[in-house]
Write an enzyme that holds these catalytic residues in place. Structure first.
Site, PDB file in Angstrom:
ATOM      1  N   ARG A   1       0.856  -1.188   0.000  1.00 50.19           N
ATOM      2  CA  ARG A   1       0.000   0.000   0.000  1.00 50.19           C
ATOM      3  C   ARG A   1       0.889   1.234   0.000  1.00 50.19           C
ATOM      4  O   ARG A   1       1.708   1.423   0.902  1.00 50.19           O
ATOM      5  CB  ARG A   1      -0.909  -0.028   1.235  1.00 50.19           C
TER       6      ARG A   1
ATOM      7  N   HIS B   1      -2.847  10.912   0.527  1.00 52.92           N
ATOM      8  CA  HIS B   1      -2.467  10.571   1.901  1.00 52.92           C
ATOM      9  C   HIS B   1      -1.925  11.848   2.550  1.00 52.92           C
ATOM     10  O   HIS B   1      -0.714  12.042   2.655  1.00 52.92           O
ATOM     11  CB  HIS B   1      -1.406   9.465   1.873  1.00 52.92           C
TER      12      HIS B   1
HETATM   13  C1  NOJ Z   1      -1.695   6.839  10.162  1.00 52.07           C
HETATM   14  C2  NOJ Z   1      -1.203   7.560   8.937  1.00 52.07           C
HETATM   15  O1  NOJ Z   1      -1.953   7.165   7.833  1.00 52.07           O
HETATM   16  C3  NOJ Z   1       0.263   7.364   8.708  1.00 52.07           C
HETATM   17  O2  NOJ Z   1       0.670   8.301   7.759  1.00 52.07           O
HETATM   18  C4  NOJ Z   1       1.024   7.489  10.006  1.00 52.07           C
HETATM   19  O3  NOJ Z   1       2.390   7.483   9.824  1.00 52.07           O
HETATM   20  C5  NOJ Z   1       0.581   6.359  10.917  1.00 52.07           C
HETATM   21  N1  NOJ Z   1      -0.820   6.495  11.182  1.00 52.07           N
HETATM   22  C6  NOJ Z   1       1.289   6.313  12.254  1.00 52.07           C
HETATM   23  O4  NOJ Z   1       0.988   7.449  12.977  1.00 52.07           O
END
Ligand code: NOJ
Length: 519
Positions: A107, A162
């Protein structure tokens, strides 16, 4: 595949095996791969800003996170994602690591600012950006051979956004606060489906839009850093209204992309499209009706906030009751669009908290993101933590939470297909003095083992969970924490950018090969 790439792969595989042999034998696991359906996808996850680096290379423009991290004082260690893991130049080596783990899927996310660097849908498509993701996808799907053994290709599982978006959208019209963004996101999605959709079978429109909006417009801790008291003091913003306005545009941007996918691509490309939500499970702090209701409100205000409109066409009744007209309404045309729904729900899950009522009780902490739900989250009951603490505040190890979270989503959304799109364990800098200490990550092994055991159980109990991704393949840029928190199965030396497997990498590899004793 070029000879050089193949050689790189063989060298990395050999080095990686050697490291694995040097590490101590880890944890004997109670859960096995054979406890999961044969078609279940196991993978690792990353995101563009957190690993790629190359922040100004090959025509990429600045993203909102590039601009944000360059403001002094924003990030704990003053770092940026300018170089990060340099994955942009090292993706082949990183794919090799995935092969050596034996994962089925990967992913990752696409940097919007690499694909459409200027003027959104009115600017040109950056062919160099397209080329990078084409090479990445092709290399993932390529079958590898070691010692005459064939490794299947790795399935790309792609997130369109993201957290990182082109800064120019922010500058031009305030990004998520303007309805304009719906068409720009639709255009970006269209470009990606056209360029990569012949090989990508899993698309997520957004990663954790709930976190992006709450941190960006309520707490003001993520870009565009907008908020108002008591949530924070920012240069501009309205914590009571903007999170809801921005969410409306995110939900409709999702619907725009799904409509394009369904109309133009899905029947040919045969993929599926969903959204990924951040999920904290909440337990009532005390066994009272007040705290039980607070628990329901906390879940509705953080998770169902996005999923109810996408699945059922409107915001959750729990939110409407409290927020009234502060919550936007969907016009008939917007409802029509929402009819395209989604094919799966991505669940990012890390921790469980207690929820306490703030409707009838006083003394709630101010400024939490559940405040408008008249609920507050806390990690302790009578001074006892809800589970073993991790190095990250408000993150506890509570494996039951993942089972309960999946069950909640399964029931509320009629057992739509689900993926655990992230689950992982943060190691903190404090107390670590050298690489060896980072490599012996027994706490991460116990965490993954415990959570996977519960995922297997909830599947046995009927939940349609189809995949699981460890966050993360590599240590990487952890947003406000910079490089001080490490989530990787692979350690990254930020001086040399060398990757080294931690004990958890060996554990995951063995887990992926494991059969139940009685099989
Ligand atoms: C969720 C996020 O999608 C990701 O970018 C992040 O690094 C992790 N959680 C850990 O905090």
């Amino acid at each position: 595949m070029a000879g050089k790439a193949l050689r790189t792969r063989q060298v990395v595989a050999a080095a990686s095996l050697l490291w694995l042999l040097l590490l101590p034998w880890p944890w004997a696991s109670a859960v096995h791969r054979s406890d999961f359906p044969v078609s279940f996808l196991f993978g690792t996850a990353t995101s563009s800003y957190q690993i790629e680096g190359a922040y100004l290379e090959d025509n990429k423009s600045l993203s909102n996170w590039d601009v944000f991290t360059h403001v002094p004082g924003r990030i704990k260690d003053g770092s940026t994602g300018n170089i990060a893991d340099d994955h942009y130049h090292r993706y082949e080596e990183d794919i090799e690591l995935m092969h050596s783990l034996g994962t089925d899927a990967y992913r990752f996310s696409i940097s919007w600012a690499r694909i459409l660097p200027t003027e959104g849908r009115f600017g040109g498509v950056n062919q160099l950006g397209i080329e990078f993701y084409n090479k990445l996808i092709d290399s993932l799907l390529f079958k590898a051979y070691y010692f005459l053994l064939e490794h299947a290709g790795i399935e790309p599982f792609v997130t369109l956004s993201h957290y990182d978006i082109p800064q120019e959208l922010e500058d031009r019209y305030g990004a998520w606060l303007s309805a304009e963004v719906q068409r720009d996101f639709g255009y970006f999605a269209d470009v990606c489906f056209a360029a990569f959709g012949d090989r990508v079978r899993y698309w997520a429109t957004f990663n954790e839009p709930n976190v992006a909006v709450l941190a960006g417009y309520m707490l003001g801790t993520y870009p565009p850093a907008r908020c108002s008291p008591p949530f924070g003091s920012c240069a501009g913003g309205d914590s009571e209204a903007e999170p809801y306005a921005a969410t409306h545009n995110v939900i409709l941007s999702h619907a725009t992309a799904v409509e394009i996918y369904r109309r133009k691509y899905q029947s040919k490309q045969k993929g599926s499209i969903g959204i990924v939500m951040y999920t904290t499970w909440y337990e009532p702090l005390t066994d009272t009706p007040e705290d039980r209701l607070a628990t329901e409100r906390a879940l509705a205000f953080t998770v169902s906030w996005f999923l109810d409109p996408i699945v059922y066409g409107d915001y959750p009744p729990e939110m409407r009751r409290l927020l009234g007209s502060r919550l936007p309404t969907f016009s008939p045309e917007e409802r029509r669009k929402l009819g395209y729904k989604l094919d799966f729900i991505g669940i990012n899950h890390y921790t469980t908290l207690y929820a306490m009522d703030c409707m009838f009780s006083s003394g709630c902490p101010l400024g939490q993101w559940t405040q408008n739900a008249l609920a507050a989250g806390t990690g302790e009951r009578d001074g006892v933590p809800i589970g073993p603490p991790t190095g990250r505040s408000m993150f506890y190890v509570v494996p039951d939470g993942i089972e309960k979270m999946v069950t909640y989503i399964m029931k509320r959304y009629n057992n739509l297909p689900m993926f655990i799109t992230e689950n992982g364990y943060p190691q903190v800098e404090e107390g670590h003095t050298n690489a060896q200490e980072w490599l012996h990550d027994q706490a991460r092994i116990q965490y993954l083992d415990g959570y996977l055991t519960k995922v297997a159980k909830v599947i046995r109990d009927g939940a349609d969970v189809r995949g699981y991704f460890v966050w993360s393949l590599l240590d990487n840029f952890e947003w406000l924490y910079g490089y001080t928190l490490r989530y990787g199965l692979y350690y990254v030396d930020y001086q040399t950018l060398e990757r080294k497997p931690k004990s958890s990498a060996l554990w995951y590899k063995r887990f992926l090969q494991s059969l139940h004793e009685d099989q």
